[in-house]
Design a protein around this motif. Sequence first.
Motif, mmCIF file in Angstrom:
data_model
loop_
_atom_site.group_PDB
_atom_site.id
_atom_site.type_symbol
_atom_site.label_atom_id
_atom_site.label_comp_id
_atom_site.label_asym_id
_atom_site.label_seq_id
_atom_site.Cartn_x
_atom_site.Cartn_y
_atom_site.Cartn_z
ATOM 1 N N ARG A 1 5.902 4.206 3.735
ATOM 2 C CA ARG A 1 6.555 5.500 3.497
ATOM 3 C C ARG A 1 5.934 6.608 4.334
ATOM 4 O O ARG A 1 6.440 7.717 4.389
ATOM 5 N N TYR B 1 5.058 13.044 -2.990
ATOM 6 C CA TYR B 1 3.757 12.458 -3.321
ATOM 7 C C TYR B 1 3.781 10.962 -3.051
ATOM 8 O O TYR B 1 4.692 10.261 -3.467
ATOM 9 N N ASN B 2 2.774 10.486 -2.361
ATOM 10 C CA ASN B 2 2.733 9.059 -2.000
ATOM 11 C C ASN B 2 1.319 8.512 -2.185
ATOM 12 O O ASN B 2 0.476 8.655 -1.306
ATOM 13 N N PRO B 3 1.061 7.912 -3.350
ATOM 14 C CA PRO B 3 -0.273 7.324 -3.549
ATOM 15 C C PRO B 3 -0.402 6.028 -2.761
ATOM 16 O O PRO B 3 0.424 5.129 -2.943
ATOM 17 N N MET B 4 -1.386 5.942 -1.925
ATOM 18 C CA MET B 4 -1.582 4.707 -1.151
ATOM 19 C C MET B 4 -2.784 3.950 -1.723
ATOM 20 O O MET B 4 -3.842 4.524 -1.943
ATOM 21 N N THR C 1 0.815 -1.218 0.000
ATOM 22 C CA THR C 1 0.000 0.000 0.000
ATOM 23 C C THR C 1 0.849 1.270 0.000
ATOM 24 O O THR C 1 0.295 2.357 -0.101
ATOM 25 N N ILE D 1 1.172 12.357 1.196
ATOM 26 C CA ILE D 1 2.612 12.611 1.107
ATOM 27 C C ILE D 1 3.329 11.713 2.105
ATOM 28 O O ILE D 1 2.772 11.331 3.122
ATOM 29 N N ASP D 2 4.570 11.372 1.751
ATOM 30 C CA ASP D 2 5.312 10.478 2.640
ATOM 31 C C ASP D 2 6.098 11.284 3.668
ATOM 32 O O ASP D 2 5.950 12.500 3.769
ATOM 33 N N ARG D 3 6.953 10.592 4.397
ATOM 34 C CA ARG D 3 7.678 11.270 5.483
ATOM 35 C C ARG D 3 8.701 12.264 4.963
ATOM 36 O O ARG D 3 9.184 13.094 5.718
#
Lengths: 113, 812
Positions: A95, B201-204, A91, B195-197
Motif C-alpha cells: 500500500r 493510516y497504514n500499519p506495517m 507487511t 501512511i499509504d499512497r
Amino acid sequence: MRIDQIKTGAVLVVKPMDKRIDASSATAFKAKIADLIQGGEKRIVLNLSEVDFIDSTGLGAIVSSLKAMGGEGDLVICNPRETVMSLFRLTRMNRVFQILPSEEEAVASLSKT
Amino acid sequence: MDQPLNNTKTGLATSILWHLKYSLGKDIAKATKRDYFEPLCMTVRDHLIAGMIETERRYVQEDRKRVYYLSMEFLIGRSLGNNLLNLQLYEAFQDALAEQGLDIEELREEERDAPLGNGGLGRLAACFLDSMATLGIAGFGYGLHYEYGLFKQEIEDGYQKEKPDFWPSRQDPWEIERADEACVVPLYGRIEHGIDRQGLYNPMWLDWQVIVGVPYDMPIVGYGGTTVNYLRLYAARASSEFSTEIFNDGDYFRAVEEKIAAETVSKVLYPADTFAAGRELRLIQEYFLVACAVRDVVRRYLRTHTTFDAFSEKTAMQMNDTHPALTVVELMRLFVDEYELPWERAWELTVGTLGYTNHTLLSEALEKWPVSLLEKVLPRHLQIIYEINRRLLEEVKHRWPGDLDRMRRMSLIEEGPEKKVRMAHLAITGSHAVNGVSALHSELIKKALVPDFHELWPERFSNKTNGITPRRWLLKANPLLAGLITRTIGADWITDLDCLRGLEPYAVDPVFQQEFMDVKKKNKETLREVVFATTGIVIDADTLFDVQAKRIHEYKRQLLKILYIIHEYLLMTEDGLTPLIPRTHIFAGKAAPGYWQAKQIIKLINSLGDVINNDRRVGNMMKVVFIPDYRVSLAEKIIPAADLSEQISTAGTEASGTGNMKFSLNGALTIGTLDGANIEIMEEVGEENIHIFGLKIAEVEKYKQSGSYDPWEWYHHHDVIGRVMDTFRDDRFSPREPGLFRWVFDRILNEGDYYFHLPDFLHYIESQGQVDRDYQDQSLWARKAILNVARMGKFSSDRTIREYGRDIWGVI
C-alpha cells in the motif's frame, strides 16, 4: 550483491540479480540505493523479477530506500514473484509502494511524473 | 500407471513382499516377522492414497463445502487396525499374511500409538475425523506434528515418572510429507505506523522472524472406504534464510541453535489440561497452527474461486476449544491486510466461517494471554484484537447504554495489574456458532460462563453432545462383542448406532445373556494378562472389574473412589465383614507433570494396592491395581473388560466426558454423578440401568454460594467418614513414610474440600452397595449391561457430526 542498472530516460531501473534479499545482503543493497539517490537518481524502478525471497531485513531496506528519497521522486516496484508479493501484502508494504506487473509499465509510470 | 489396486489375497501378499524388498530393501529370505509390519502398513497406505486422490477429485468436481477442524490435539492412537476395518479389508489382509505364516494381530501390536493429545478433547477430535469420513463430509483435521507427544508414564516406587515419547521414532508409515505446500509464518517484529499512497493510516508489520510450516498428511478413511479425508499436521522448520547471515559470519553453532529454536515450535505437546499461562512457546504453537491452517484453507479456496464472495458458503472452520481462537484474528488480518477487503466485509466472512466449541468451565483452564506477550509475539494481531474489541463494545454500548459493568465483563481485554486477552470472548465474538459438549454444559455456558454474550447473541449458542466412533470403540476395540452383536442383529449398527436398539429383546434372553457374559469374561481375561504383564499383580477375572480410567484430576475425584476402597478395606479388616462380591479396583490415567496433588493420588493408589493386595485378611475379595501408561491402545483393552464404569466428577465440573460413553457401549454399568453427559446417558439407558448418586449441580452451587459446607461437620457427625479420613492422618497406608498422605486429610478437611468429596461419600457407598446386590444376580446384571449397549445409539459421533454438519457447518 549483484545489481544490474539500466537508465531509461530519467528513470533508473535497478535489478537485483541474487535470488534473495536477506540479512546477509540487505545492508549492501540499502547502501547501493542510497548511493544512487545521493547521486541524483530520483525516479527508480526496482525490478524484482529475479528475487525469490525477501526477509524482513530486506523489506526494511526497501522501506528505508523510499524514505531516503525524502518525498522527492518515487520508487516503483515491478515484476515481483508471487512469493515476494505475498510478503509485501503481509507487511502492507504494497500500500506504500506502487507495484506494477512489468518493467515497461513501471518506467512509463515514472516517466509521466 | 492408474491401475486399480489388487484386493485379492494374492495381490495383497505380492504388494507386501514388494514393499518389503523395494521400499525397505530387505531380503525376503532373511526377513523376520517384525520386518513385515512396515510393508503391511505401506500396502494399506497404497489403498488409502488411492482413495484420497479419488475423494479429492470428487470434492473438486462437486465444488464441495469443506470443513476444517482445528485442534491442538488429535489423539489418534494406532491406525493399522482401524484402517483395515474401515477399508473392509481386514479379512483379506489376514489371509494374505497367514499365507506367509504371519498373524495379523501380532503385527498390529508392533504399532505405536500416535500420542498427539492429552485426553478427551484430543480423542474427540480423532473420533470426529472418523465420523466425517464415514458420513462423506469433506472434513479435514488441522493440527501440529509434535515430535514428542504426551509423555510415557512409568511407575517407579509408586510414583509417576514421565518419560519422553518420541513420535514418530521412525518415519511414520501413514503420513505423507507435503513439502511443496509449506508456508511461511511470521512472528515477533514491530508495527511501523505510516501512511499509504492514499494518505490513510497504514500499519506495517516489520522486522519479523519467520518459521516454515511443513504439512504432513495422514489419510483418514471412512467406514466402507468410499471417502478418504486427511489429517494435516504441521511441523515447524527453520526457514533457510533465517540463518544465512550467521552462516556467512562463520558462526555455525549459532546458526544451528537458531534452527533448533525454530523447530522447537512443534517439538512437544504441552502435557497439561489446564492453561499454560505465560508460556510464550505455547502461544507460538497456537499461532503457528492457526497461521498454517488459514493460509492453507485460503489457498485451497482460491484454487477454484476468484473472489471471496463464496468463502463462507464453501468453507467452515471449527475451533476445538480456544486454543485456535487466534483464527478469528488471522482471518481478519489476511482479509484486511493481504486481500484488502473492507473491515465490515472481512468480519462478515470471518464470523460466517467460524464456529467455536467450548470444552471447559474450569476457570484455570480458560485461556487468557497477557497483552504484553501478544504485543511482543504478534504485534499486528494485537492491533486487530483492539479493533474487534472497540467494535464489540460499541455494540454493547448501543444495546445497553450506560451499562459500564457489562462492558467491563464482556470486553476482550481483562483489566488488572496485567492486562489480558480473554480468548473465549474472542472466539465467541468471531464465530457464528458457539456450542457446549453436553446438554448440561451448554446450559452452564449460557447461564454461568458467558451470560452476557448469550443475551447479546442468543442465536449463536447451541448444544452438541459429544460422541464416540463405534468403529474404534466397539468394532475394533471389542471384536468379540462386535461379532456377537452382528451375528444377532446384523452389521448396520456400524454406521447407524441406533440399530443397537435391536438388542433390547435379547436382554432377557438367557442364551444371549450367557453369550454376552462369556464375551465379557474373555475380555476380562485379556485384561488380566495385561495387568500381570505391566504390574506383576495377579487379578481374578471372576471378580467385578470396577474401573476408573481417565486423566488424574481432583475434579474427576479419583479420591472419592479411594475413600470408598479404604472404607471397604476397613469393613473387612476392622469389622470382620465380608463384602457381598469380590472386586478388582482398576485405575489408569496420567497426571500433568506439574500437578502435585494428581501425582500424589497415583502414589496413594499404588500404596493402597501394596497394603491391600498383600493383606491376607482381604484375600481375593479385593485387589487394587494401577495400570501404567494409559493411552488409546490400552483403553481399547481396559474398556471392553470393565463391569463398572466410574464417572464420579463433582456435579458441574465435567463438560461431557466421553469415557463414560465408551464404557457403556462396551457393556459396563455406570456409577456416576449427575454431571456432563452422564445425565444424557441416564436418560437413554433408563434410571434403573445406571447407578446415579451425589449432589446435583444446584446443591453444589447452593453450598458454594452460602458457604455453609463445613467438611469438619461431616467428619464429626459420621463415624464412617471420620474413620476413613483418619487413615491419612495416621499413616495407615504409608507406615514407613509418616506424613506422606497427610495432605489428603488437610486438603479435604482443612482446605475446604473444594470438590465436595464428603457430602457425596455416603451416597456413593450406598450406591456401591446397590452395585454389589445387582452383580450378585448375574442375570439381572447381564440384562442391565445389554440394555446399556442397546441404548447407546445417541452417543455415536456420527450423530454429533450430523448435528454439527446440519446446524453449524451447513454441509448436511
